[in-house]
Motif scaffolding. Structure first.
Motif, PDB file in Angstrom:
ATOM      1  N   UNK A 114       0.829  -1.206   0.000  1.00 20.44           N
ATOM      2  CA  UNK A 114       0.000   0.000   0.000  1.00 20.44           C
ATOM      3  C   UNK A 114       0.862   1.255   0.000  1.00 20.44           C
ATOM      4  N   UNK A 115       1.921   1.264   0.804  1.00 21.85           N
ATOM      5  CA  UNK A 115       2.825   2.414   0.833  1.00 21.85           C
ATOM      6  C   UNK A 115       3.563   2.563  -0.496  1.00 21.85           C
ATOM      7  N   UNK A 116       3.938   1.444  -1.113  1.00 20.47           N
ATOM      8  CA  UNK A 116       4.575   1.522  -2.431  1.00 20.47           C
ATOM      9  C   UNK A 116       3.644   2.138  -3.456  1.00 20.47           C
ATOM     10  N   UNK A 117       2.375   1.733  -3.430  1.00 20.67           N
ATOM     11  CA  UNK A 117       1.410   2.285  -4.373  1.00 20.67           C
ATOM     12  C   UNK A 117       1.220   3.776  -4.150  1.00 20.67           C
ATOM     13  N   UNK A 118       1.153   4.194  -2.886  1.00 20.97           N
ATOM     14  CA  UNK A 118       1.040   5.625  -2.591  1.00 20.97           C
ATOM     15  C   UNK A 118       2.268   6.382  -3.074  1.00 20.97           C
ATOM     16  N   UNK A 119       3.449   5.763  -2.937  1.00 20.73           N
ATOM     17  CA  UNK A 119       4.673   6.403  -3.430  1.00 20.73           C
ATOM     18  C   UNK A 119       4.630   6.577  -4.941  1.00 20.73           C
ATOM     19  N   UNK A 120       4.198   5.545  -5.652  1.00 16.84           N
ATOM     20  CA  UNK A 120       4.118   5.629  -7.113  1.00 16.84           C
ATOM     21  C   UNK A 120       3.081   6.654  -7.548  1.00 16.84           C
ATOM     22  N   UNK A 246      -3.957   9.371 -11.527  1.00 24.39           N
ATOM     23  CA  UNK A 246      -3.981   8.589 -10.293  1.00 24.39           C
ATOM     24  C   UNK A 246      -4.574   7.205 -10.525  1.00 24.39           C
ATOM     25  N   UNK A 247      -5.681   7.150 -11.249  1.00 28.06           N
ATOM     26  CA  UNK A 247      -6.300   5.854 -11.536  1.00 28.06           C
ATOM     27  C   UNK A 247      -5.379   4.996 -12.396  1.00 28.06           C
ATOM     28  N   UNK A 248      -4.746   5.611 -13.398  1.00 27.61           N
ATOM     29  CA  UNK A 248      -3.841   4.853 -14.266  1.00 27.61           C
ATOM     30  C   UNK A 248      -2.646   4.306 -13.489  1.00 27.61           C
ATOM     31  N   UNK A 249      -2.076   5.086 -12.580  1.00 24.97           N
ATOM     32  CA  UNK A 249      -0.929   4.625 -11.798  1.00 24.97           C
ATOM     33  C   UNK A 249      -1.351   3.631 -10.728  1.00 24.97           C
ATOM     34  N   UNK A 250      -2.493   3.859 -10.098  1.00 23.78           N
ATOM     35  CA  UNK A 250      -2.974   2.967  -9.046  1.00 23.78           C
ATOM     36  C   UNK A 250      -3.295   1.578  -9.603  1.00 23.78           C
ATOM     37  N   UNK A 251      -3.860   1.519 -10.791  1.00 28.50           N
ATOM     38  CA  UNK A 251      -4.240   0.238 -11.397  1.00 28.50           C
ATOM     39  C   UNK A 251      -3.167  -0.326 -12.323  1.00 28.50           C
ATOM     40  N   UNK A 252      -2.003   0.288 -12.358  1.00 28.09           N
ATOM     41  CA  UNK A 252      -0.946  -0.177 -13.255  1.00 28.09           C
ATOM     42  C   UNK A 252      -0.485  -1.583 -12.844  1.00 28.09           C
ATOM     43  N   UNK A 266       6.618  -4.274  -4.776  1.00 30.65           N
ATOM     44  CA  UNK A 266       5.380  -4.513  -5.527  1.00 30.65           C
ATOM     45  C   UNK A 266       4.334  -3.453  -5.182  1.00 30.65           C
ATOM     46  N   UNK A 267       3.548  -3.033  -6.151  1.00 32.57           N
ATOM     47  CA  UNK A 267       2.332  -2.273  -5.827  1.00 32.57           C
ATOM     48  C   UNK A 267       1.219  -3.241  -5.426  1.00 32.57           C
ATOM     49  N   UNK A 268       0.054  -2.698  -5.094  1.00 29.91           N
ATOM     50  CA  UNK A 268      -1.052  -3.540  -4.648  1.00 29.91           C
ATOM     51  C   UNK A 268      -1.522  -4.496  -5.733  1.00 29.91           C
ATOM     52  N   UNK A 269      -1.564  -4.035  -6.962  1.00 30.63           N
ATOM     53  CA  UNK A 269      -2.043  -4.903  -8.042  1.00 30.63           C
ATOM     54  C   UNK A 269      -1.174  -6.139  -8.206  1.00 30.63           C
ATOM     55  N   UNK A 270       0.121  -5.962  -8.184  1.00 34.65           N
ATOM     56  CA  UNK A 270       1.041  -7.077  -8.356  1.00 34.65           C
ATOM     57  C   UNK A 270       1.088  -7.951  -7.106  1.00 34.65           C
ATOM     58  N   UNK A 271       0.979  -7.342  -5.937  1.00 35.01           N
ATOM     59  CA  UNK A 271       0.989  -8.121  -4.708  1.00 35.01           C
ATOM     60  C   UNK A 271      -0.231  -9.012  -4.561  1.00 35.01           C
ATOM     61  N   UNK A 272      -1.402  -8.491  -4.870  1.00 36.79           N
ATOM     62  CA  UNK A 272      -2.610  -9.307  -4.788  1.00 36.79           C
ATOM     63  C   UNK A 272      -2.587 -10.433  -5.817  1.00 36.79           C
ATOM     64  N   UNK A 273      -2.003 -10.184  -6.978  1.00 38.68           N
ATOM     65  CA  UNK A 273      -1.860 -11.251  -7.959  1.00 38.68           C
ATOM     66  C   UNK A 273      -0.908 -12.335  -7.454  1.00 38.68           C
ATOM     67  N   UNK A 295      -8.606  -6.628  -2.360  1.00 41.98           N
ATOM     68  CA  UNK A 295      -9.135  -5.935  -3.545  1.00 41.98           C
ATOM     69  C   UNK A 295     -10.160  -4.885  -3.146  1.00 41.98           C
ATOM     70  N   UNK A 296     -10.988  -5.207  -2.153  1.00 43.67           N
ATOM     71  CA  UNK A 296     -11.960  -4.226  -1.676  1.00 43.67           C
ATOM     72  C   UNK A 296     -11.263  -3.025  -1.047  1.00 43.67           C
ATOM     73  N   UNK A 297     -10.246  -3.293  -0.239  1.00 46.79           N
ATOM     74  CA  UNK A 297      -9.496  -2.190   0.375  1.00 46.79           C
ATOM     75  C   UNK A 297      -8.745  -1.364  -0.668  1.00 46.79           C
ATOM     76  N   UNK A 298      -8.400  -1.977  -1.784  1.00 45.72           N
ATOM     77  CA  UNK A 298      -7.653  -1.271  -2.827  1.00 45.72           C
ATOM     78  C   UNK A 298      -8.505  -0.243  -3.549  1.00 45.72           C
ATOM     79  N   UNK A 299      -9.786  -0.558  -3.766  1.00 45.38           N
ATOM     80  CA  UNK A 299     -10.633   0.356  -4.533  1.00 45.38           C
ATOM     81  C   UNK A 299     -11.279   1.429  -3.670  1.00 45.38           C
TER      82      UNK A 299
END
Length: 324
Positions: A114-120, A246-252, A266-273, A295-299
């Protein structure tokens, strides 16, 4: 006698005329039609289209049902996911325990993701928005040689999908030694051709040239004119571009997939995968309930951002649509 008769004869028409004039005026006023007052135009109600209503309902169902399934599934345990209906709750409500397990699983790696995703998002999406503001303002309000060529390059870059540039970017970054680092995700995220084009169009309509000339006459330099005059007028467009980036980077997903190997970045997308893939490995933990809860917490942050910035986003999209 003759003078008397002539006097009476000459006076009678004057008397008759003086009495007949009001009668003729009254007759004329009664005979002329009255002007009718024009009624105000009452707005007509739009006709209802059955086909349009059905299509709107289908789109609503297509949008809401996956979100509803995600919310309901996040309240179930691992066994409840297999033994209950997808669109109804199980006998045990486990939402809070799933959230706790999601944040504490594997030494709290979800918090790191989550912190990585916020950084990106802060560096990548924020930097892309800043560059789009500066570039769009310059392209809209200044004349320089090669402006048409820049326009053609921007339009061409918008038409190229990001996945087509991922492999060349990886080869270039591998030679530079930037792969498996946060910069491999942040630097490509700084380039947003669509955001640049959107700010270009918005700045050309939102900033009057006369206002800039008045600021220059008052002694303001270009930097002061930009920050004190232009930037406040670009607020709706800025929020719009910020939401898109923001949406494009968050869902990258694809770019971090080929750039990063260390799970700590890892960002959240890659970590959950990666959590989802554990069920296919020998001896791996099956944690589908944590994947769904994550996934719910991510959106949730994206939904909150759209709800809070919706009015700015709508005004930004409508800018320039009506010509005065």
């Amino acid at each position: 006698m003759s003078s008397t008769s002539s006097t009476s004869s000459t006076s009678s028409p004057v008397t008759t005329g003086s009495h007949s004039a009001p009668a003729e005026a009254g007759g004329a006023s009664k005979g002329t039609p009255r002007l009718r007052t024009r009624r105000k135009d009452v707005p007509r109600r739009p006709k209802r289209s059955i086909l349009l209503t059905v299509l709107t309902g289908l789109i609503l169902v297509y949008t809401v049902v996956p979100l509803l399934w995600l919310v309901i599934s996040a309240t179930k345990t691992q066994d409840g996911l297999a033994n209950s209906s997808g669109l109804w709750f199980s006998h045990k409500f486990a939402l809070w325990s799933n959230i706790h397990d999601t944040f504490t699983y594997h030494d709290g790696i979800f918090v790191r993701w989550l912190l990585n995703t916020l950084l990106y998002v802060v560096l990548g999406a924020g930097g892309a928005t800043l560059l789009a503001i500066l570039g769009g303002y310059a392209l809209a309000k200044f004349k320089f040689p090669g402006k048409r060529a820049v326009f053609a390059v921007v339009i061409g870059a918008v038409a190229v999908p990001g996945t087509a540039l991922a492999v060349p970017t990886f080869l270039m970054f591998s030679k530079m030694g930037l792969t498996d680092t946060p910069w491999a995700v942040i630097i490509p995220s700084l380039v947003s051709p669509f955001g640049l084009y959107l700010m270009w169009v918005f700045a050309s309509e939102a900033i009057p040239t006369e206002l800039m000339e008045a600021a220059r006459i008052d002694g303001a330099g270009e930097i002061r004119t930009f920050f004190q005059v232009a930037l406040p007028l670009l607020a709706p467009g800025t929020v719009t571009v910020l939401l898109f980036t923001t949406v494009a980077t968050w869902n990258n997903y694809f770019l971090p997939l080929i750039m990063l190997k260390d799970p700590k970045w890892y960002p959240l997308t890659l970590g959950l995968d990666a959590w989802n893939s554990q069920a296919q490995t020998i001896g791996g933990d099956v944690i589908f309930n944590l994947v769904i809860t994550g996934s719910l917490l991510t959106i949730v942050p994206l939904i909150a951002a759209f709800l809070l910035l919706q009015k700015y986003w709508q005004s930004g999209l409508a800018a320039g649509s009506v010509k005065e």
